[in-house]
Design a protein around this motif. Structure first.
Motif, PDB file in Angstrom:
ATOM      1  N   GLU A  75      -0.085  -4.957 -12.065  1.00 31.41           N
ATOM      2  CA  GLU A  75      -1.254  -5.838 -11.989  1.00 31.41           C
ATOM      3  C   GLU A  75      -2.405  -5.175 -11.257  1.00 31.41           C
ATOM      4  O   GLU A  75      -3.560  -5.293 -11.661  1.00 31.41           O
ATOM      5  CB  GLU A  75      -0.873  -7.151 -11.314  1.00 31.41           C
ATOM      6  N   ARG A  76      -2.090  -4.451 -10.196  1.00 32.30           N
ATOM      7  CA  ARG A  76      -3.150  -3.753  -9.444  1.00 32.30           C
ATOM      8  C   ARG A  76      -3.797  -2.657 -10.299  1.00 32.30           C
ATOM      9  O   ARG A  76      -5.012  -2.497 -10.307  1.00 32.30           O
ATOM     10  CB  ARG A  76      -2.561  -3.176  -8.169  1.00 32.30           C
ATOM     11  N   LEU A  77      -2.989  -1.912 -11.027  1.00 34.19           N
ATOM     12  CA  LEU A  77      -3.533  -0.883 -11.917  1.00 34.19           C
ATOM     13  C   LEU A  77      -4.348  -1.516 -13.041  1.00 34.19           C
ATOM     14  O   LEU A  77      -5.384  -0.977 -13.447  1.00 34.19           O
ATOM     15  CB  LEU A  77      -2.400  -0.029 -12.490  1.00 34.19           C
TER      16      LEU A  77
ATOM     17  N   GLY B  63       2.570   4.123 -21.004  1.00 39.62           N
ATOM     18  CA  GLY B  63       3.565   4.133 -22.069  1.00 39.62           C
ATOM     19  C   GLY B  63       3.934   2.752 -22.555  1.00 39.62           C
ATOM     20  O   GLY B  63       3.360   2.246 -23.522  1.00 39.62           O
ATOM     21  N   PRO B  64       4.874   2.080 -21.901  1.00 30.09           N
ATOM     22  CA  PRO B  64       5.303   0.772 -22.397  1.00 30.09           C
ATOM     23  C   PRO B  64       4.303  -0.353 -22.138  1.00 30.09           C
ATOM     24  O   PRO B  64       4.286  -1.341 -22.853  1.00 30.09           O
ATOM     25  CB  PRO B  64       6.602   0.504 -21.637  1.00 30.09           C
ATOM     26  N   HIS B  65       3.442  -0.185 -21.144  1.00 27.08           N
ATOM     27  CA  HIS B  65       2.490  -1.252 -20.822  1.00 27.08           C
ATOM     28  C   HIS B  65       1.368  -1.323 -21.859  1.00 27.08           C
ATOM     29  O   HIS B  65       0.844  -2.388 -22.139  1.00 27.08           O
ATOM     30  CB  HIS B  65       1.917  -1.026 -19.426  1.00 27.08           C
TER      31      HIS B  65
ATOM     32  N   ARG C 260       0.825  -1.208   0.000  1.00 30.07           N
ATOM     33  CA  ARG C 260       0.000   0.000   0.000  1.00 30.07           C
ATOM     34  C   ARG C 260       0.859   1.258   0.000  1.00 30.07           C
ATOM     35  O   ARG C 260       0.593   2.198  -0.745  1.00 30.07           O
ATOM     36  CB  ARG C 260      -0.939  -0.008   1.194  1.00 30.07           C
ATOM     37  N   ALA C 261       1.903   1.277   0.826  1.00 27.26           N
ATOM     38  CA  ALA C 261       2.781   2.443   0.867  1.00 27.26           C
ATOM     39  C   ALA C 261       3.457   2.644  -0.475  1.00 27.26           C
ATOM     40  O   ALA C 261       3.580   3.767  -0.953  1.00 27.26           O
ATOM     41  CB  ALA C 261       3.817   2.274   1.971  1.00 27.26           C
ATOM     42  N   HIS C 262       3.870   1.565  -1.100  1.00 27.16           N
ATOM     43  CA  HIS C 262       4.537   1.675  -2.397  1.00 27.16           C
ATOM     44  C   HIS C 262       3.562   2.187  -3.459  1.00 27.16           C
ATOM     45  O   HIS C 262       3.900   3.071  -4.234  1.00 27.16           O
ATOM     46  CB  HIS C 262       5.113   0.329  -2.820  1.00 27.16           C
ATOM     47  N   VAL C 263       2.347   1.658  -3.460  1.00 29.57           N
ATOM     48  CA  VAL C 263       1.356   2.082  -4.455  1.00 29.57           C
ATOM     49  C   VAL C 263       1.030   3.552  -4.272  1.00 29.57           C
ATOM     50  O   VAL C 263       0.995   4.311  -5.231  1.00 29.57           O
ATOM     51  CB  VAL C 263       0.084   1.215  -4.374  1.00 29.57           C
ATOM     52  N   SER C 264       0.815   3.979  -3.041  1.00 27.32           N
ATOM     53  CA  SER C 264       0.473   5.383  -2.835  1.00 27.32           C
ATOM     54  C   SER C 264       1.646   6.283  -3.185  1.00 27.32           C
ATOM     55  O   SER C 264       1.463   7.410  -3.596  1.00 27.32           O
ATOM     56  CB  SER C 264       0.005   5.629  -1.404  1.00 27.32           C
ATOM     57  N   ARG C 265       2.872   5.763  -3.059  1.00 24.57           N
ATOM     58  CA  ARG C 265       4.037   6.560  -3.410  1.00 24.57           C
ATOM     59  C   ARG C 265       4.154   6.740  -4.922  1.00 24.57           C
ATOM     60  O   ARG C 265       4.633   7.762  -5.393  1.00 24.57           O
ATOM     61  CB  ARG C 265       5.293   5.896  -2.850  1.00 24.57           C
TER      62      ARG C 265
ATOM     63  N   ARG D   9      10.234   2.526 -13.334  1.00 18.88           N
ATOM     64  CA  ARG D   9       9.861   1.145 -13.632  1.00 18.88           C
ATOM     65  C   ARG D   9       8.925   0.669 -12.541  1.00 18.88           C
ATOM     66  O   ARG D   9       9.322   0.574 -11.369  1.00 18.88           O
ATOM     67  CB  ARG D   9      11.095   0.228 -13.683  1.00 18.88           C
ATOM     68  N   LEU D  10       7.694   0.415 -12.895  1.00 21.79           N
ATOM     69  CA  LEU D  10       6.710  -0.013 -11.910  1.00 21.79           C
ATOM     70  C   LEU D  10       6.879  -1.493 -11.603  1.00 21.79           C
ATOM     71  O   LEU D  10       7.033  -2.305 -12.519  1.00 21.79           O
ATOM     72  CB  LEU D  10       5.295   0.241 -12.434  1.00 21.79           C
ATOM     73  N   PRO D  11       6.814  -1.854 -10.317  1.00 22.53           N
ATOM     74  CA  PRO D  11       6.871  -3.273  -9.966  1.00 22.53           C
ATOM     75  C   PRO D  11       5.668  -4.020 -10.535  1.00 22.53           C
ATOM     76  O   PRO D  11       4.592  -3.436 -10.722  1.00 22.53           O
ATOM     77  CB  PRO D  11       6.833  -3.277  -8.435  1.00 22.53           C
ATOM     78  N   LEU D  12       5.851  -5.296 -10.817  1.00 24.48           N
ATOM     79  CA  LEU D  12       4.790  -6.108 -11.392  1.00 24.48           C
ATOM     80  C   LEU D  12       3.520  -6.053 -10.552  1.00 24.48           C
ATOM     81  O   LEU D  12       2.423  -5.974 -11.095  1.00 24.48           O
ATOM     82  CB  LEU D  12       5.261  -7.549 -11.554  1.00 24.48           C
TER      83      LEU D  12
END
Length: 80
Positions: free
Chosen positions: A54-56, A19-21, A2-7, A47-50
Motif C-alpha cells: 500500500e505504501r509503494l 511482478g504479481p501486483h 520504517r525499518a521493514h520498508v527500508s529493509r 512476499r511483501l506485507p500489505l
C-alpha cells in the motif's frame, strides 16, 4: 514499519511488487554477475506485507493522462 520498508526497498522488492501486483507489467531483470542473478531471483520468494504494498502504491500513484483519462471521461479528447 520504517525499518521493514527500508529493509525491503531493494531490487528484489521492486521486482516482487511489479511482478504479481501489476499483472500487465512483466519485469525484465538483467544480471551480469552471479551475485546480481541471486539478488534478482530472491524476488521469486519475496512476499511483501500489505502495508508495504500500500505504501509503494501511494508513493507511485500518478494521474494516468491521455488516453486513459479519455476512457474515464468519454467527452474529453485530450488532457489539458
Amino acid at each position: 514499519m520504517r525499518a521493514h520498508v527500508s529493509r525491503v526497498l531493494s531490487k528484489p522488492a521492486a521486482l516482487a511488487w511489479t511482478g504479481p501486483h501489476r499483472t500487465w507489467i512483466h519485469p525484465i531483470s538483467g544480471a551480469r554477475t552471479l551475485a546480481q542473478l541471486t539478488d534478482n531471483l530472491a524476488a521469486c520468494d519475496l512476499r511483501l506485507p500489505l502495508e508495504v504494498v500500500e505504501r509503494l502504491d501511494r508513493a507511485s500513484a500518478f494521474p494516468p493522462g491521455f488516453p486513459q483519462d479519455r476512457d474515464r471521461n468519454p467527452g474529453r479528447t485530450a488532457t489539458p
